[in-house]
Write a protein that holds these residues in place. Sequence first.
Motif, PDB file in Angstrom:
ATOM      1  N   UNK A  87      -2.590  -0.612  -1.819  1.00 22.87           N
ATOM      2  CA  UNK A  87      -1.462  -1.360  -1.271  1.00 22.87           C
ATOM      3  C   UNK A  87      -1.879  -2.512  -0.358  1.00 22.87           C
ATOM      4  N   UNK A  88      -2.845  -2.278   0.475  1.00 20.43           N
ATOM      5  CA  UNK A  88      -3.279  -3.353   1.372  1.00 20.43           C
ATOM      6  C   UNK A  88      -3.708  -4.568   0.555  1.00 20.43           C
ATOM      7  N   UNK A  89      -4.467  -4.274  -0.513  1.00 20.39           N
ATOM      8  CA  UNK A  89      -4.934  -5.334  -1.398  1.00 20.39           C
ATOM      9  C   UNK A  89      -3.745  -6.011  -2.081  1.00 20.39           C
ATOM     10  N   UNK A  90      -2.848  -5.173  -2.588  1.00 20.44           N
ATOM     11  CA  UNK A  90      -1.676  -5.711  -3.285  1.00 20.44           C
ATOM     12  C   UNK A  90      -0.873  -6.641  -2.377  1.00 20.44           C
ATOM     13  N   UNK A  91      -0.585  -6.155  -1.181  1.00 24.06           N
ATOM     14  CA  UNK A  91       0.231  -6.969  -0.285  1.00 24.06           C
ATOM     15  C   UNK A  91      -0.468  -8.274   0.075  1.00 24.06           C
ATOM     16  N   UNK A  92      -1.757  -8.161   0.295  1.00 24.07           N
ATOM     17  CA  UNK A  92      -2.482  -9.388   0.627  1.00 24.07           C
ATOM     18  C   UNK A  92      -2.394 -10.358  -0.543  1.00 24.07           C
ATOM     19  N   UNK A  93      -2.588  -9.847  -1.745  1.00 20.77           N
ATOM     20  CA  UNK A  93      -2.502 -10.718  -2.920  1.00 20.77           C
ATOM     21  C   UNK A  93      -1.116 -11.337  -3.057  1.00 20.77           C
ATOM     22  N   UNK A  94      -0.124 -10.502  -2.889  1.00 21.70           N
ATOM     23  CA  UNK A  94       1.253 -10.997  -3.021  1.00 21.70           C
ATOM     24  C   UNK A  94       1.499 -12.144  -2.045  1.00 21.70           C
ATOM     25  N   UNK A  95       1.150 -11.933  -0.802  1.00 24.68           N
ATOM     26  CA  UNK A  95       1.384 -12.969   0.190  1.00 24.68           C
ATOM     27  C   UNK A  95       0.536 -14.209  -0.077  1.00 24.68           C
ATOM     28  N   UNK A  96      -0.679 -13.965  -0.543  1.00 21.90           N
ATOM     29  CA  UNK A  96      -1.515 -15.100  -0.871  1.00 21.90           C
ATOM     30  C   UNK A  96      -0.897 -15.934  -1.983  1.00 21.90           C
ATOM     31  N   UNK A  97      -0.413 -15.241  -3.016  1.00 20.21           N
ATOM     32  CA  UNK A  97       0.229 -15.963  -4.125  1.00 20.21           C
ATOM     33  C   UNK A  97       1.434 -16.738  -3.629  1.00 20.21           C
ATOM     34  N   UNK A  98       2.192 -16.078  -2.758  1.00 24.02           N
ATOM     35  CA  UNK A  98       3.396 -16.703  -2.224  1.00 24.02           C
ATOM     36  C   UNK A  98       3.047 -17.980  -1.445  1.00 24.02           C
ATOM     37  N   UNK A  99       2.093 -17.850  -0.588  1.00 25.75           N
ATOM     38  CA  UNK A  99       1.671 -19.003   0.226  1.00 25.75           C
ATOM     39  C   UNK A  99       1.128 -20.123  -0.646  1.00 25.75           C
ATOM     40  N   UNK A 130      15.138 -15.985  -1.806  1.00 29.64           N
ATOM     41  CA  UNK A 130      14.689 -15.121  -0.726  1.00 29.64           C
ATOM     42  C   UNK A 130      15.064 -13.666  -1.018  1.00 29.64           C
ATOM     43  N   UNK A 131      16.310 -13.474  -1.409  1.00 33.94           N
ATOM     44  CA  UNK A 131      16.768 -12.112  -1.643  1.00 33.94           C
ATOM     45  C   UNK A 131      16.031 -11.469  -2.805  1.00 33.94           C
ATOM     46  N   UNK A 132      15.819 -12.257  -3.817  1.00 37.08           N
ATOM     47  CA  UNK A 132      15.104 -11.760  -4.977  1.00 37.08           C
ATOM     48  C   UNK A 132      13.716 -11.270  -4.573  1.00 37.08           C
ATOM     49  N   UNK A 133      13.022 -12.147  -3.872  1.00 40.60           N
ATOM     50  CA  UNK A 133      11.669 -11.802  -3.468  1.00 40.60           C
ATOM     51  C   UNK A 133      11.656 -10.605  -2.523  1.00 40.60           C
ATOM     52  N   UNK A 134      12.551 -10.680  -1.541  1.00 43.05           N
ATOM     53  CA  UNK A 134      12.607  -9.577  -0.591  1.00 43.05           C
ATOM     54  C   UNK A 134      12.897  -8.269  -1.314  1.00 43.05           C
ATOM     55  N   UNK A 135      13.821  -8.323  -2.236  1.00 44.98           N
ATOM     56  CA  UNK A 135      14.190  -7.107  -2.973  1.00 44.98           C
ATOM     57  C   UNK A 135      12.984  -6.547  -3.720  1.00 44.98           C
ATOM     58  N   UNK A 136      12.256  -7.414  -4.376  1.00 46.05           N
ATOM     59  CA  UNK A 136      11.090  -6.971  -5.120  1.00 46.05           C
ATOM     60  C   UNK A 136      10.054  -6.325  -4.215  1.00 46.05           C
ATOM     61  N   UNK A 137       9.797  -7.050  -3.116  1.00 41.55           N
ATOM     62  CA  UNK A 137       8.796  -6.544  -2.192  1.00 41.55           C
ATOM     63  C   UNK A 137       9.270  -5.230  -1.574  1.00 41.55           C
ATOM     64  N   UNK A 138      10.560  -5.189  -1.242  1.00 42.34           N
ATOM     65  CA  UNK A 138      11.142  -3.972  -0.674  1.00 42.34           C
ATOM     66  C   UNK A 138      10.957  -2.791  -1.623  1.00 42.34           C
ATOM     67  N   UNK A 195      -3.203  -7.476   7.907  1.00 47.26           N
ATOM     68  CA  UNK A 195      -3.662  -6.120   8.225  1.00 47.26           C
ATOM     69  C   UNK A 195      -3.102  -5.598   9.538  1.00 47.26           C
ATOM     70  N   UNK A 196      -3.047  -6.456  10.553  1.00 50.47           N
ATOM     71  CA  UNK A 196      -2.495  -6.014  11.837  1.00 50.47           C
ATOM     72  C   UNK A 196      -1.083  -5.484  11.650  1.00 50.47           C
ATOM     73  N   UNK A 197      -0.306  -6.234  10.881  1.00 45.94           N
ATOM     74  CA  UNK A 197       1.074  -5.794  10.651  1.00 45.94           C
ATOM     75  C   UNK A 197       1.085  -4.441   9.948  1.00 45.94           C
ATOM     76  N   UNK A 198       0.264  -4.323   8.935  1.00 48.46           N
ATOM     77  CA  UNK A 198       0.264  -3.083   8.159  1.00 48.46           C
ATOM     78  C   UNK A 198      -0.096  -1.878   9.036  1.00 48.46           C
ATOM     79  N   UNK A 199      -0.935  -2.154  10.021  1.00 47.33           N
ATOM     80  CA  UNK A 199      -1.359  -1.090  10.932  1.00 47.33           C
ATOM     81  C   UNK A 199      -0.169  -0.248  11.392  1.00 47.33           C
ATOM     82  N   UNK A 200       0.944  -0.954  11.617  1.00 49.57           N
ATOM     83  CA  UNK A 200       2.095  -0.258  12.190  1.00 49.57           C
ATOM     84  C   UNK A 200       2.903   0.557  11.204  1.00 49.57           C
TER      85      UNK A 200
END
Lengths: 211, 211, 211, 211
Positions: A87-99, A130-138, A195-200
């Motif tokens: 998941x950490x990898x996935x989320x990082x990739x997702x955000x990287x793609x988004x950016x 925004x909603x689409x993306x948020x929904x997917x990520x959610x 990663x800091x965010x994920x920590x929580x």
Amino acid sequence: MAKQISQRRRQAQLRRQQLIDAALHQFGEKGYDGASIRDIARAAGVTEALVYHYFRNKEHLFEEVIKARSFAPILRRVLDEAGDTHPAEVLRTVLQEFIDLMYHNAPMARMFITEFLRHPVCARYFRAMVEDNTANLTRYLQEQQQRGVFRVDMDAEAVAGMLLGMAFALFFAWGQAPEREWHQRRDKFLQYTVPVVLEGIWAKSAPPDHT
Amino acid sequence: MAKQISQRRRQAQLRRQQLIDAALHQFGEKGYDGASIRDIARAAGVTEALVYHYFRNKEHLFEEVIKARSFAPILRRVLDEAGDTHPAEVLRTVLQEFIDLMYHNAPMARMFITEFLRHPVCARYFRAMVEDNTANLTRYLQEQQQRGVFRVDMDAEAVAGMLLGMAFALFFAWGQAPEREWHQRRDKFLQYTVPVVLEGIWAKSAPPDHT
Amino acid sequence: MAKQISQRRRQAQLRRQQLIDAALHQFGEKGYDGASIRDIARAAGVTEALVYHYFRNKEHLFEEVIKARSFAPILRRVLDEAGDTHPAEVLRTVLQEFIDLMYHNAPMARMFITEFLRHPVCARYFRAMVEDNTANLTRYLQEQQQRGVFRVDMDAEAVAGMLLGMAFALFFAWGQAPEREWHQRRDKFLQYTVPVVLEGIWAKSAPPDHT
Amino acid sequence: MAKQISQRRRQAQLRRQQLIDAALHQFGEKGYDGASIRDIARAAGVTEALVYHYFRNKEHLFEEVIKARSFAPILRRVLDEAGDTHPAEVLRTVLQEFIDLMYHNAPMARMFITEFLRHPVCARYFRAMVEDNTANLTRYLQEQQQRGVFRVDMDAEAVAGMLLGMAFALFFAWGQAPEREWHQRRDKFLQYTVPVVLEGIWAKSAPPDHT
DNA sequence: GATGAATGAGCCTTCATTCAT
DNA sequence: AATGAATGAAGGCTCATTCAT
């Protein structure tokens, strides 16, 4: 003759796209009000009148520009393909793609940002995106939550919004900075901030062994 | 006579402010290009020509609007007054003030957002504001870090940027939503999201007893 | 107190003249339409409103400028003082004075020239000036004609007009040229051209011994 | 179809000329500053915007007006056709044509005169015109000089300038007078003044038998 | 499909002028 | 005497849009 017609149609299709592209850049650089039909027509190498041959008016052209190039489908694909990497990898990739998506489509991104606050049409599309993306990520976060990766009391939607919001803010604030600075900020964001965010939100019973 | 002069001066000062206010609202609602001098003059209840009596031209008026209403000083005060309450509380307050400040000065905030990407002057001020705020917040975080509150390896600047960025993104995305929705999003952000972020930066030896 | 009043009056007189001077230069350089009240006021170092304290409106100011600085009196003096030098010498001197007068009062001369064709007031004054000068010169030529210096069939008025016209044309065409060229043209005109013209009007019985 | 295109082109050509004509008259009557685009458009019976369809801006329109109607070619033709009539006759004709040309193109002549002193473009064209005409006339005078008609020591260029200058001054001073007066002045100039001038340049050995 | 001619509305700005101070 | 606030009109120019070709 049929060939001629189909050729014409193809030519028309081309012109249309050409105009939308030109409009996208002009709108992105100068904003809706700042970009004149003349600007757009010239950028496409045609007459102003031809713009009206393809689009009823400026407003319509603007809508077509928005419709034709939504972020949504691209992002959805990225998320769907996530698979079952860590998941950490996935989320990082997702955000990287988004950016990177925003960065590489800067004119459109800028247009969305600046016109979102004024143009109802733009606002609608932007919000849908925004909603689409948020929904997917959610959804993804919830799946992982159910598999025990994330804390039970995690608010998946809030976290999704937070992550995407941070990425968006990053692009907004530094997307126009000199390329080197941009890359530094981007990298630090992906490697340290996320990663800091994920920590929580990791479940305590399952300490992550992320990189 | 001195009184008369001062009265005239006061009246002038008033008019000036009146015009700046009107301009702020018009620029905020319609953007720099979209807001005409006529609009602004009418909103202030005066003639177009009077605008030029007080400001050299549209560009100058715009700059004055920006200068006259910068967030920076307000924000700095908020941060300086933080005192020595529990850091979690302080940070929540700071972000709350930041968010509410944007919300209550929505026209200007909108103007900053939309013109930031186009208007060099606006960009300059906006960036200065961002840097100022980030610097202040960073300093605060570093102080707490040295007192052992936050992890030794915390990147204070990155965290400051992350927090402010999230707040900004919140306002951007939902600042125009119906009031009820806005408040829900705002509250959830302050009560849930922020703590989650902090989770990742507390020093382990000093478990926080925040709410 | 009386002193104060007279001082005030003197001050007022000064200001008035100051304004007329400034107006003259501005009108001369930019023409009636091109020179704004603001230009004139600034050139005089005062407020626009003060111009209206001294002159009813732009038109009036213009008229005062014209009245205040007519060529006529100066030229008349020059002609009256001609005395009984050799006519060739007198005429050369007269024309030289006329040319230099224009050249040294170029702003006003320009103003007269450019506004003569548009402004009735200016036209009236200019014509009066032309007629005055022509009349004076004509009178002089007739006196000399009666003394047998010029041919009996000389049309004094036509000759006067021709001489002044040539001088005027000289200034019009070259008055703005670089100073060196101007001086060359002026000198050739006085030393060569004028004598050539006179050649045609000397009485044959009295061959002139001019230089 | 080719016909249609050419028709459209012809129509455009017409409009263009129409606008130039209108502009010429307006500029001539009111000067460059005094004549507004609105004035010109109305005089041509079209919208202001159309003026900008044909000319980039006021300055450009002004230049086109000047270019389109230069005296030079006309004058050159007149001088070239001079042939070998008696020089006195030729010169009288030349000057007559010159004077009448100005008189019949009074609006443009006025424009040249009033804008010459302000507008660089106009000054350039005017000066070129003057030099062109002077050069042509000078050449003619030199030819006749070599054939022994004029004095050996005649300065052809000075004489040419003198003659044209006188003609110009005549038009300037009286071109706006009532028609009857104008004609009297013009006739006296051609029949009396010019011969007087010539008197001073005939070669003595060849006494002229002019009228 | 593509163009250029044509328009009405609007924009930023300047100007001549007035008035209270 | 002198000023600055205030205005209505106009000026140069651009824009979105239509229409005949």
